[in-house]
Structures are given as C-alpha cells and as structure tokens.
Design an enzyme around this catalytic site. Structure first.
Site, PDB file in Angstrom:
ATOM      1  NE  ARG A  99      14.494   2.038 -11.548  1.00  0.00           N
ATOM      2  CZ  ARG A  99      14.748   2.552 -12.748  1.00  0.00           C
ATOM      3  NH1 ARG A  99      16.004   2.665 -13.170  1.00  0.00           N
ATOM      4  NH2 ARG A  99      13.775   2.957 -13.532  1.00  0.00           N
ATOM      5  CB  ALA A 124      -0.932  -0.009   1.210  1.00  0.00           C
ATOM      6  CG  HIS A 164       9.547  -2.203 -16.851  1.00  0.00           C
ATOM      7  ND1 HIS A 164       9.193  -1.110 -17.580  1.00  0.00           N
ATOM      8  CD2 HIS A 164       9.512  -1.818 -15.556  1.00  0.00           C
ATOM      9  CE1 HIS A 164       8.954  -0.100 -16.753  1.00  0.00           C
ATOM     10  NE2 HIS A 164       9.139  -0.507 -15.515  1.00  0.00           N
ATOM     11  CG  ASP A 167       2.386  -1.955   3.259  1.00  0.00           C
ATOM     12  OD1 ASP A 167       2.526  -1.488   2.113  1.00  0.00           O
ATOM     13  OD2 ASP A 167       3.351  -2.089   4.054  1.00  0.00           O
ATOM     14  CG  ASN A 170      10.704  -2.544 -11.468  1.00  0.00           C
ATOM     15  OD1 ASN A 170      10.379  -3.121 -12.513  1.00  0.00           O
ATOM     16  ND2 ASN A 170      10.588  -1.237 -11.289  1.00  0.00           N
ATOM     17  NE  ARG A 190      12.231  -0.054 -14.677  1.00  0.00           N
ATOM     18  CZ  ARG A 190      12.637   0.800 -15.615  1.00  0.00           C
ATOM     19  NH1 ARG A 190      13.767   0.595 -16.262  1.00  0.00           N
ATOM     20  NH2 ARG A 190      11.918   1.863 -15.893  1.00  0.00           N
TER      21      ARG A 190
HETATM   22  O1  TXD Z   1       6.023  -0.265 -14.262  1.00  0.00           O
HETATM   23  C1  TXD Z   1       6.405  -0.876 -13.305  1.00  0.00           C
HETATM   24  N1  TXD Z   1       6.427  -2.194 -13.328  1.00  0.00           N
HETATM   25  C2  TXD Z   1       6.840  -0.159 -12.084  1.00  0.00           C
HETATM   26  C3  TXD Z   1       7.408  -0.902 -11.019  1.00  0.00           C
HETATM   27  C4  TXD Z   1       6.535   1.220 -11.909  1.00  0.00           C
HETATM   28  C5  TXD Z   1       6.684   1.803 -10.680  1.00  0.00           C
HETATM   29  C6  TXD Z   1       7.182   1.097  -9.519  1.00  0.00           C
HETATM   30  N2  TXD Z   1       7.647  -0.215  -9.819  1.00  0.00           N
HETATM   31  C7  TXD Z   1       8.072  -1.076  -8.710  1.00  0.00           C
HETATM   32  O2  TXD Z   1       6.959  -1.330  -7.869  1.00  0.00           O
HETATM   33  C8  TXD Z   1       9.110  -0.476  -7.801  1.00  0.00           C
HETATM   34  O3  TXD Z   1      10.394  -0.598  -8.364  1.00  0.00           O
HETATM   35  C9  TXD Z   1       8.939  -1.342  -6.563  1.00  0.00           C
HETATM   36  O4  TXD Z   1       9.596  -2.566  -6.743  1.00  0.00           O
HETATM   37  C10 TXD Z   1       7.413  -1.582  -6.529  1.00  0.00           C
HETATM   38  C11 TXD Z   1       6.661  -0.711  -5.540  1.00  0.00           C
HETATM   39  O5  TXD Z   1       6.936   0.631  -5.797  1.00  0.00           O
HETATM   40  P1  TXD Z   1       6.326   1.783  -4.838  1.00  0.00           P
HETATM   41  O6  TXD Z   1       6.742   3.062  -5.414  1.00  0.00           O
HETATM   42  O7  TXD Z   1       4.897   1.514  -4.570  1.00  0.00           O
HETATM   43  O8  TXD Z   1       7.168   1.515  -3.501  1.00  0.00           O
HETATM   44  P2  TXD Z   1       6.779   1.923  -1.991  1.00  0.00           P
HETATM   45  O9  TXD Z   1       6.066   3.223  -1.949  1.00  0.00           O
HETATM   46  O10 TXD Z   1       8.015   1.753  -1.192  1.00  0.00           O
HETATM   47  O11 TXD Z   1       5.721   0.815  -1.573  1.00  0.00           O
HETATM   48  C12 TXD Z   1       6.059  -0.516  -1.428  1.00  0.00           C
HETATM   49  C13 TXD Z   1       5.261  -1.038  -0.262  1.00  0.00           C
HETATM   50  C14 TXD Z   1       5.644  -0.412   1.077  1.00  0.00           C
HETATM   51  O12 TXD Z   1       4.506   0.213   1.657  1.00  0.00           O
HETATM   52  C15 TXD Z   1       6.123  -1.596   1.911  1.00  0.00           C
HETATM   53  O13 TXD Z   1       5.781  -1.487   3.287  1.00  0.00           O
HETATM   54  C16 TXD Z   1       5.367  -2.721   1.238  1.00  0.00           C
HETATM   55  O14 TXD Z   1       5.470  -2.450  -0.142  1.00  0.00           O
HETATM   56  N3  TXD Z   1       5.884  -4.053   1.527  1.00  0.00           N
HETATM   57  C17 TXD Z   1       5.084  -5.118   1.702  1.00  0.00           C
HETATM   58  N4  TXD Z   1       3.765  -5.239   1.663  1.00  0.00           N
HETATM   59  C18 TXD Z   1       3.238  -6.454   1.902  1.00  0.00           C
HETATM   60  N5  TXD Z   1       3.995  -7.541   2.153  1.00  0.00           N
HETATM   61  C19 TXD Z   1       5.340  -7.461   2.202  1.00  0.00           C
HETATM   62  N6  TXD Z   1       6.100  -8.543   2.458  1.00  0.00           N
HETATM   63  C20 TXD Z   1       5.936  -6.204   1.967  1.00  0.00           C
HETATM   64  N7  TXD Z   1       7.222  -5.763   1.942  1.00  0.00           N
HETATM   65  C21 TXD Z   1       7.168  -4.455   1.656  1.00  0.00           C
END
Ligand code: TXD
Length: 307
Positions: free
Chosen positions: A82, A10, A175, A33, A120, A88
């Site tokens: 990142r 989230a 990607h 989350d 990613n 990535r």
């Molecule tokens: O086009 C695409 N594919 C992408 C990919 C475009 C944008 C972002 N992209 C990738 O998505 C980015 O490189 C990351 O690997 C993910 C998530 O990106 P986001 O910007 O949403 O990262 P955040 O804001 O850090 O959110 C990740 C959340 C954070 O709230 C953590 O607490 C949670 O993931 N998290 C978890 N949730 C549930 N279960 C587990 N185990 C967990 N670990 C972390």
C-alpha cells in the site's frame, strides 16, 4: 532430509521472513523475485550473516521458479504494498495477477507444498492461491491474525507496562479495518482485558489495532510493515514443520464455521504438518458475531470481484 521453504517476493516482507526463519534454523531457504540480482544479493548477504550466529541454513536467491522444486512450504509475498491513503482492497487486481502466476508456477515444482499467503488483500489472495494451485483447502493459510493480535498485544503492553509474554490477544475477521479484536477473550495473565482497562482505553486500543497497518504505512510513506508480518509467518512455518498443533489466528477456508462458507477469513486455526488441522469455533456473543459478519461481507465482495 532438511526442510525446504521457498519465499516468492524477496522485497521487505519476503527478505525479512527469510531472516527470521534463518535464525530459527528450521529449513533451507529459497528467495525468488522478478528483479534480477536482488534475491541473489539478499540471499548471499543473509548466508554470510549466519556464521556469526552459528546457524547452518542454505540460502539461495533466484529469478527462476525451478529453484523452488521440492519445497515443503511456499510463502507468497510477491505483489505491491500500500501507499499512504490506499486501502488493502485497492491492490486487488494488480496483485491478483502476480499471486496467480506465483501459485501456478510454484505448484508445478512443489506438488506437495503447503502455501502461506501474505500478499494483500490477504483473504482474497489466499482464496485465489487455493484456486490457482488446486490444492486442498487445509494446505493454504493466509497470514494476518498473528500480526493483528501482536499489534494489539504490543499496545496493551505499552499501556500497562506488563511483559508482552503475559498478554494474550485474539483478533479475528478479515485483514482490513473491519477486523474484530475479541476483547472478551483477550487477557493479561488470565484476567480479561475488560476487567483491567477502562472502556475508553480499551476502545482506543481496539481502534489503533484495526488501523495498525495504516499507521505504519503513513509513517513510512513508501511501503508497509515488515518486521511483524514476517515474524508472524516464521511462527506459522515453525508450527507446521515441527507439527506443533499450534493454535493461532490465521486466514483459513471456511466451510460453514462461524456461519460462513466459501471464503478465506481470519479465525483460530490449529497448525501442524498437514497445514490447517482444524478451525476452532469460539462461542461468540451476538455483538461479536455481528462484527464478524460485517467483516466477512468485505472479504466476500473482493472474492466476487476476482470471479
Ligand atoms: O499481514 C499481511 N498479510 C501483510 C501483507 C503485511 C505486510 C505486507 N502485506 C502485503 O504483502 C503487502 O500489502 C504486499 O501486497 C505484499 C508484499 O509486501 P512487501 O512490503 O514485501 O512489498 P515489497 O517490498 O514491494 O516486495 C514485494 C516484492 C518485490 O520485490 C517485487 O519485485 C516482487 O514482490 N514481485 C514479484 N516477485 C515474484 N514474482 C512476481 N510476479 C512479482 N511481482 C512483484
């Protein structure tokens, strides 16, 4: 019965996906989350926004996978984003653990769900999700191509001063920075881009598209893009739930298409209620095919590392 969509992670992309989806009023939503209170807080905030725009959507936040039970679609965005200077691929091992857990937990509660992956490195994480859930390949789709194509569309619109609605761009491949913007198939109201832009300007747009994610990472300094990735997921969810047979570029499991087997890779797919209905095979030039093969190598290396 109302559709149910669960979003694992989230953070920036997960919460923004919930926002775009709530506006479309296509399903109830669950945000999960690991951070205590955060998904509950964001869900409540979003729930309280919906009277203003007149949308009847139930939004739940939770730290417990049981809340996702019976989902039609599970979206996995959990993982690390990142930092400036990172590729990535640098996220591979850390995010593999997170995505594996999310996949294993959610399939237990939603055995019939379709999975959309965002984390990613996207193509490798989609592969991992398919393996960890054990579902058929057509039920797992990685989001990348709509975003990469939308970036290119935005750059063309900025260059030409034409409505984005007239601009159609297709970006295929993995990607990563080796993605393949198809300039021959991309067009403005039917006129090929190659006939409108000089070779120099077109090359500059292709280059900026390839590095589009990195450009935002270096501006933000913490975190990566979220509005555009999230709306891309929302488009995929809507296409699936409404059984639209919508053709979009996305990461799908290939079994011989484009000469590639055993990996997730960005190709045009037709999306409907069963997930990926088919992979569309474009007739590519030799140069386009060579660029795709080069991009596929990087994806295959990541998948090999996971194994
Ligand atoms: O086009 C695409 N594919 C992408 C990919 C475009 C944008 C972002 N992209 C990738 O998505 C980015 O490189 C990351 O690997 C993910 C998530 O990106 P986001 O910007 O949403 O990262 P955040 O804001 O850090 O959110 C990740 C959340 C954070 O709230 C953590 O607490 C949670 O993931 N998290 C978890 N949730 C549930 N279960 C587990 N185990 C967990 N670990 C972390």
């Amino acid at each position: 019965m109302k559709n149910k969509v669960s979003i694992i992670g989230a953070g920036m992309t997960g919460a923004t996906t919930a926002h775009w989806l709530a506006e479309r009023e296509v399903s109830d939503l669950v945000l999960v989350d690991v951070v205590e209170g955060m998904p509950q807080g964001k869900a409540l905030d979003l729930q309280q926004a919906l009277p203003v725009i007149g949308k009847d959507v139930k939004v739940i936040g939770s730290n417990d996978y049981a809340s996702t039970a019976g989902s039609d679609i599970v979206i996995i965005t959990a993982g690390l984003p990142r930092k400036p200077g990172m590729s990535r691929d640098d996220l591979l091992y850390a995010n593999a653990e997170i995505v594996r857990k999310a996949a294993e937990e959610t399939i237990r509660y939603s055995p019939d769900a379709i999975f959309i992956i965002l984390t990613n490195p996207l193509d490798a994480m989609s592969y991992l999700a398919m393996k960890a859930t054990g579902v058929a390949a057509h039920r797992v789709i990685g989001q990348a191509g709509i975003l990469d194509s939308a970036r290119m569309r935005a750059f063309v619109a900025m260059e030409l001063g034409v409505s984005v609605e007239n601009i159609h761009c297709y970006v295929l491949g993995g990607h990563g920075d080796e993605m393949v913007p198809l300039t021959r198939a991309s067009n403005v109201a039917g006129v090929p881009l190659e006939d409108i832009l000089t070779a120099d300007r077109l090359e500059a747009i292709v280059d900026r598209t390839r590095k589009g994610g990195g450009e935002i990472v270096s501006l933000l300094k913490t975190g990566s893009a979220y509005y555009a990735p999230a709306v891309a997921i929302a488009q995929m969810v809507e296409a699936i739930l409404k059984d639209k047979h919508l053709i979009v570029p996305a990461s799908a499991y290939l079994q011989g298409e484009y000469g590639l087997t055993g990996l997730f890779f960005g190709v045009p797919v037709q999306l409907g209620r069963k997930g990926v209905e088919k992979v569309i095979e474009y007739k590519l030039s030799e140069a386009e095919m060579a660029a795709l093969q080069k991009s596929a190598q990087g994806v295959a290396e990541n998948i090999a590392k996971l194994k």
